[in-house]
Write an enzyme that holds these catalytic residues in place. Structure first.
Site, PDB file in Angstrom:
ATOM      1  N   ARG A   1      -0.796   7.947   3.872  1.00 38.72           N
ATOM      2  CA  ARG A   1      -1.788   7.295   4.739  1.00 38.72           C
ATOM      3  C   ARG A   1      -1.299   5.916   5.211  1.00 38.72           C
ATOM      4  NH1 ARG A   1      -5.169   7.370   8.763  1.00 38.72           N
ATOM      5  NH2 ARG A   1      -6.678   5.694   8.676  1.00 38.72           N
TER       6      ARG A   1
ATOM      7  N   TYR B   1     -14.828  10.124  -1.343  1.00 40.25           N
ATOM      8  CA  TYR B   1     -13.754   9.730  -2.266  1.00 40.25           C
ATOM      9  C   TYR B   1     -13.746  10.541  -3.559  1.00 40.25           C
ATOM     10  CZ  TYR B   1     -12.067   5.821   0.480  1.00 40.25           C
ATOM     11  OH  TYR B   1     -11.478   5.061   1.461  1.00 40.25           O
TER      12      TYR B   1
ATOM     13  N   CYS C   1     -19.214  -1.861   0.922  1.00 40.46           N
ATOM     14  CA  CYS C   1     -18.300  -0.805   1.368  1.00 40.46           C
ATOM     15  C   CYS C   1     -18.908  -0.123   2.583  1.00 40.46           C
ATOM     16  CB  CYS C   1     -18.138   0.202   0.238  1.00 40.46           C
ATOM     17  SG  CYS C   1     -17.228   1.672   0.708  1.00 40.46           S
ATOM     18  N   ASP C   2     -18.036   0.296   3.501  1.00 40.18           N
ATOM     19  CA  ASP C   2     -18.570   0.937   4.710  1.00 40.18           C
ATOM     20  C   ASP C   2     -18.548   2.467   4.653  1.00 40.18           C
ATOM     21  OD1 ASP C   2     -15.936   1.580   4.987  1.00 40.18           O
ATOM     22  OD2 ASP C   2     -15.675   0.636   6.943  1.00 40.18           O
TER      23      ASP C   2
ATOM     24  N   HIS D   1     -16.868   3.962  -4.118  1.00 37.17           N
ATOM     25  CA  HIS D   1     -16.012   5.124  -3.824  1.00 37.17           C
ATOM     26  C   HIS D   1     -16.185   6.200  -4.897  1.00 37.17           C
ATOM     27  CE1 HIS D   1     -13.028   2.848  -0.946  1.00 37.17           C
ATOM     28  NE2 HIS D   1     -14.291   2.794  -0.548  1.00 37.17           N
TER      29      HIS D   1
ATOM     30  N   ARG E   1       0.848  -1.209   0.000  1.00 35.67           N
ATOM     31  CA  ARG E   1       0.000   0.000   0.000  1.00 35.67           C
ATOM     32  C   ARG E   1       0.879   1.253   0.000  1.00 35.67           C
ATOM     33  NH1 ARG E   1      -4.927   1.709   4.213  1.00 35.67           N
ATOM     34  NH2 ARG E   1      -5.123   3.851   3.480  1.00 35.67           N
TER      35      ARG E   1
ATOM     36  N   ASN F   1     -10.577  -4.542  -0.647  1.00 33.51           N
ATOM     37  CA  ASN F   1     -10.496  -3.493  -1.672  1.00 33.51           C
ATOM     38  C   ASN F   1      -9.545  -3.864  -2.800  1.00 33.51           C
ATOM     39  OD1 ASN F   1     -12.171  -1.187  -1.304  1.00 33.51           O
ATOM     40  ND2 ASN F   1     -11.133  -0.841   0.657  1.00 33.51           N
TER      41      ASN F   1
HETATM   42  P1  NAD Z   1      -4.200  -5.911   6.860  1.00 33.05           P
HETATM   43  O1  NAD Z   1      -3.002  -5.923   5.981  1.00 33.05           O
HETATM   44  O2  NAD Z   1      -4.064  -5.563   8.282  1.00 33.05           O
HETATM   45  O3  NAD Z   1      -4.873  -7.365   6.798  1.00 33.05           O
HETATM   46  C1  NAD Z   1      -5.078  -8.086   5.655  1.00 33.05           C
HETATM   47  C2  NAD Z   1      -4.779  -9.556   5.901  1.00 33.05           C
HETATM   48  O4  NAD Z   1      -5.057 -10.267   4.685  1.00 33.05           O
HETATM   49  C3  NAD Z   1      -3.307  -9.857   6.242  1.00 33.05           C
HETATM   50  O5  NAD Z   1      -3.216 -10.573   7.446  1.00 33.05           O
HETATM   51  C4  NAD Z   1      -2.825 -10.683   5.057  1.00 33.05           C
HETATM   52  O6  NAD Z   1      -1.877 -11.661   5.396  1.00 33.05           O
HETATM   53  C5  NAD Z   1      -4.113 -11.312   4.573  1.00 33.05           C
HETATM   54  N1  NAD Z   1      -4.062 -11.809   3.207  1.00 33.05           N
HETATM   55  C6  NAD Z   1      -3.517 -11.234   2.125  1.00 33.05           C
HETATM   56  N2  NAD Z   1      -3.694 -12.014   1.040  1.00 33.05           N
HETATM   57  C7  NAD Z   1      -4.382 -13.107   1.447  1.00 33.05           C
HETATM   58  C8  NAD Z   1      -4.855 -14.279   0.780  1.00 33.05           C
HETATM   59  N3  NAD Z   1      -4.680 -14.459  -0.534  1.00 33.05           N
HETATM   60  N4  NAD Z   1      -5.523 -15.192   1.512  1.00 33.05           N
HETATM   61  C9  NAD Z   1      -5.714 -15.013   2.833  1.00 33.05           C
HETATM   62  N5  NAD Z   1      -5.286 -13.931   3.517  1.00 33.05           N
HETATM   63  C10 NAD Z   1      -4.623 -12.984   2.821  1.00 33.05           C
HETATM   64  O7  NAD Z   1      -5.254  -4.954   6.148  1.00 33.05           O
HETATM   65  P2  NAD Z   1      -6.428  -4.075   6.732  1.00 33.05           P
HETATM   66  O8  NAD Z   1      -6.019  -2.665   6.770  1.00 33.05           O
HETATM   67  O9  NAD Z   1      -6.936  -4.668   7.975  1.00 33.05           O
HETATM   68  O10 NAD Z   1      -7.513  -4.180   5.580  1.00 33.05           O
HETATM   69  C11 NAD Z   1      -8.024  -5.387   5.105  1.00 33.05           C
HETATM   70  C12 NAD Z   1      -8.855  -5.165   3.881  1.00 33.05           C
HETATM   71  O11 NAD Z   1     -10.118  -4.616   4.196  1.00 33.05           O
HETATM   72  C13 NAD Z   1      -8.248  -4.209   2.862  1.00 33.05           C
HETATM   73  O12 NAD Z   1      -8.496  -4.697   1.561  1.00 33.05           O
HETATM   74  C14 NAD Z   1      -9.017  -2.942   3.091  1.00 33.05           C
HETATM   75  O13 NAD Z   1      -8.984  -2.101   1.978  1.00 33.05           O
HETATM   76  C15 NAD Z   1     -10.368  -3.518   3.336  1.00 33.05           C
HETATM   77  N6  NAD Z   1     -11.393  -2.629   3.917  1.00 33.05           N
HETATM   78  C16 NAD Z   1     -12.480  -2.390   3.171  1.00 33.05           C
HETATM   79  C17 NAD Z   1     -13.493  -1.603   3.625  1.00 33.05           C
HETATM   80  C18 NAD Z   1     -14.668  -1.321   2.728  1.00 33.05           C
HETATM   81  O14 NAD Z   1     -15.377  -0.389   2.927  1.00 33.05           O
HETATM   82  N7  NAD Z   1     -14.920  -2.095   1.682  1.00 33.05           N
HETATM   83  C19 NAD Z   1     -13.387  -1.039   4.899  1.00 33.05           C
HETATM   84  C20 NAD Z   1     -12.249  -1.287   5.666  1.00 33.05           C
HETATM   85  C21 NAD Z   1     -11.253  -2.103   5.157  1.00 33.05           C
HETATM   86  C1  G6P Z   2     -13.215   3.559   4.209  1.00 34.20           C
HETATM   87  C2  G6P Z   2     -13.445   2.886   2.907  1.00 34.20           C
HETATM   88  C3  G6P Z   2     -12.656   1.622   2.820  1.00 34.20           C
HETATM   89  C4  G6P Z   2     -11.195   1.907   3.029  1.00 34.20           C
HETATM   90  C5  G6P Z   2     -10.999   2.601   4.343  1.00 34.20           C
HETATM   91  C6  G6P Z   2      -9.561   3.084   4.396  1.00 34.20           C
HETATM   92  O1  G6P Z   2     -13.778   2.821   5.240  1.00 34.20           O
HETATM   93  O2  G6P Z   2     -14.789   2.594   2.675  1.00 34.20           O
HETATM   94  O3  G6P Z   2     -12.886   1.019   1.576  1.00 34.20           O
HETATM   95  O4  G6P Z   2     -10.438   0.710   3.023  1.00 34.20           O
HETATM   96  O5  G6P Z   2     -11.835   3.726   4.456  1.00 34.20           O
HETATM   97  O6  G6P Z   2      -9.255   3.382   5.680  1.00 34.20           O
HETATM   98  P1  G6P Z   2      -7.761   3.491   6.188  1.00 34.20           P
HETATM   99  O7  G6P Z   2      -7.973   3.856   7.601  1.00 34.20           O
HETATM  100  O8  G6P Z   2      -7.133   2.139   6.005  1.00 34.20           O
HETATM  101  O9  G6P Z   2      -7.112   4.536   5.362  1.00 34.20           O
HETATM  102 MN    MN Z   3     -14.928   1.234   0.864  1.00 32.35          MN
END
Ligand code: NAD
Ligand code: G6P
Ligand code: MN
Length: 470
Positions: free
Chosen positions: A313, A293, A194-195, A225, A118, A172
């Site tokens: 970030r 976004y 998405c949250d 987004h 990232r 994501n």
């Molecule tokens: P993080 O790096 O702390 O955790 C991600 C985990 O996924 C890690 O432990 C990693 O080892 C694991 N991983 C990676 N590839 C994998 C695979 N192929 N199989 C199994 N595990 C695997 O990340 P985070 O900051 O906690 O975020 C996690 C995800 O959630 C991100 O994609 C983030 O963008 C997403 N997210 C989405 C929303 C939304 O609104 N859609 C909100 C919050 C977070």
């Molecule tokens: C929001 C979005 C997520 C994104 C997150 C990023 O919740 O909907 O899709 O992953 O923000 O937050 P961060 O704290 O990791 O920048």
């Molecule tokens: Mn999102």
């Protein structure tokens, strides 16, 4: 039906909620959290326990492909569960067969490449003078090229070992992942969510003095987004748009913070900035209420000027959320107890339980989902993955038509959806040309020359994560 709806829906409806608990006692669910080592895992796991009355979970499995990272989170959660939910059948594994057999729901939040990648997604484009962001522009494209394969891997395991399960995916970049699912896994039981709109609805509810965002009735259209609220009513059907518009014109989303209290989400400095900047984003089209976004597409020059190319970030999250969560986990493991720890349920993640309830129990509640357009926005590409309100029940979702959208948003969305489609095609075909076109078309990148320079650096950085491009 009303009883069930009350049970999984707005929780303040006391008599109905009681009937609901009786109905719910019929079944308990088995949940796998994919991305067990995620910073969000403890918050979501604790939230599942808190919501046990309306969504009883008797088995939780954490799955990750990174054993060491997951073990820290899992060992701490194991201690917490032993103390707070001794009957829960909890385990963690890196073995897909163990993780995905006998499962009702997979909650997926993986990050392929972890924060290290990232950081590069954010810093490489900035080196070339264009914005670097987790899910938008060049950074989002790079992340998409890594994420599609990871999400498919999990989806395929789920289908092999628990073909009737549902996967609720918030890994994501959701827009690109969703387009990849539409094209390459069209019959899979995956729902991409998405949250961000949830947080925005919380803020708009607070602006209007309403405690529970689930009382809001809304219309919304866009891509993930990349969308706009067009109508917002309270539960009596009163129009809240005039009041929300007044707040947006003055302070963006900042007025929504006031009553949010200590449960407020997205509180770091850069997020606060983004909620304030929504004032300028709103001014571009004062008829609608924008997703935060959109600032990356409407004010990319401003974003670059206010970015620190040496501290993005990703650094803020590594120094903040990641340290905090893993620090709390290590402390619990060292002490052998979670009593007095920093662990807390993620109050905002309750929408995941709402959605699981809707699928499990046919509650027919309204959710914003990322789904094939297919006429929901009548003057927009039917094959686009759009974010629109849907009614969710046992057999999946039904879209709520949003009709025609204005020229301005339509123009922006056509450009952006083409970026997302080209990325997925580039991934599927291994096409350098299409990925270059995707970057060139992004509203965040000014020329084909810069797009190529950024792309060549991203290819170098993503060796081993992206398919070979030719
Ligand atoms: P993080 O790096 O702390 O955790 C991600 C985990 O996924 C890690 O432990 C990693 O080892 C694991 N991983 C990676 N590839 C994998 C695979 N192929 N199989 C199994 N595990 C695997 O990340 P985070 O900051 O906690 O975020 C996690 C995800 O959630 C991100 O994609 C983030 O963008 C997403 N997210 C989405 C929303 C939304 O609104 N859609 C909100 C919050 C977070
Ligand atoms: C929001 C979005 C997520 C994104 C997150 C990023 O919740 O909907 O899709 O992953 O923000 O937050 P961060 O704290 O990791 O920048
Ligand atoms: Mn999102």
């Amino acid at each position: 039906r009303d009883a069930v709806r009350g049970h999984c829906g707005v929780p303040s409806y006391e008599p109905v909620a009681k009937i609901g608990s009786i109905l719910m006692a019929k079944k308990s669910y088995s949940v796998t959290i994919a991305g067990g080592g995620s910073t969000f895992t403890p918050g979501i796991a604790l939230m599942l326990l808190e919501e046990h009355d309306r969504f009883p979970v008797d088995r939780v499995v954490f799955y990750d492909n990174n054993a060491e990272r997951q073990e820290i989170v899992a060992k701490a959660c194991e201690i917490y569960f032993k103390e707070n939910a001794p009957d829960l059948d909890f385990s963690y594994t890196t073995d897909p067969e163990k993780a995905f057999t006998g499962v009702d729901f997979v909650l997926a939040h993986i990050r392929v490449g972890l924060y290290a990648m990232r950081e590069l997604d954010e810093k490489i484009p900035l080196k070339h003078g264009v914005l670097g962001q987790e899910t938008c522009g060049a950074g989002g494209i790079a992340y998409g090229m890594r994420s599609i394969g990871g999400v498919f891997e999990i989806l395929d395991y789920m289908e092999k070992y628990s073909p009737n399960a549902w996967m609720l995916n918030y890994s994501n970049p959701a827009a690109i992942v969703a387009e990849a699912c539409r094209l390459l896994r069209p019959n899979s039981r995956i729902i991409n969510i998405c949250d961000m709109p949830i947080d925005l609805m919380d803020k708009m509810a607070h602006m209007c003095g309403i405690k529970d965002r689930r009382e809001l009735q809304y219309s919304y259209f866009g891509l993930n987004h990349f969308g706009w609220f067009t109508e917002i009513y309270d539960k009596e059907g009163n129009d809240l748009m005039p009041e929300i518009k007044r707040h947006m014109a003055k302070n963006g989303y900042m007025d929504g913070f006031e009553t949010a209290g200590d449960k407020a989400q997205h509180i770091d400095e850069s997020w606060v900035h983004t909620f304030g900047k929504a004032k300028d984003v709103y001014a571009v089209d004062p008829e609608t209420i924008p997703n935060t976004y959109l600032k990356y597409y409407l004010f990319p020059d401003y974003v670059v000027e206010t970015s620190n190319p040496d501290y993005t970030r990703a650094n803020e999250v590594m120094d903040g959320r990641e340290k905090k969560v893993f620090g709390a986990c290590r402390e619990i493991i060292e002490k052998g107890t979670a009593k007095g720890s920093d662990f807390e349920a993620d109050a905002h993640a309750t929408y995941i339980v709402d959605l699981a309830c809707a699928l499990a129990e046919n509650t027919l509640e309204r959710f914003l989902l990322i789904v094939p357009n297919d006429g929901a926005i009548s003057n927009f590409d039917p094959t686009a993955m759009v974010e629109v309100p849907c009614i969710v029940g046992k057999n999946g979702y039904e879209k709520i038509c949003q009709g025609q959208i204005p020229q301005f948003q339509k123009g922006m969305m056509e450009q952006q959806v083409s970026v997302e489609k080209l990325v997925v095609q580039a991934w599927a075909e291994g096409s350098y040309q299409k990925l270059w076109q995707a970057l060139t078309l992004s509203a965040t990148i000014p020329s084909a020359k810069i797009a190529k320079d950024v792309l060549d650096d991203l290819i170098e950085a993503n060796k081993g994560f992206w398919p070979e491009l030719s």
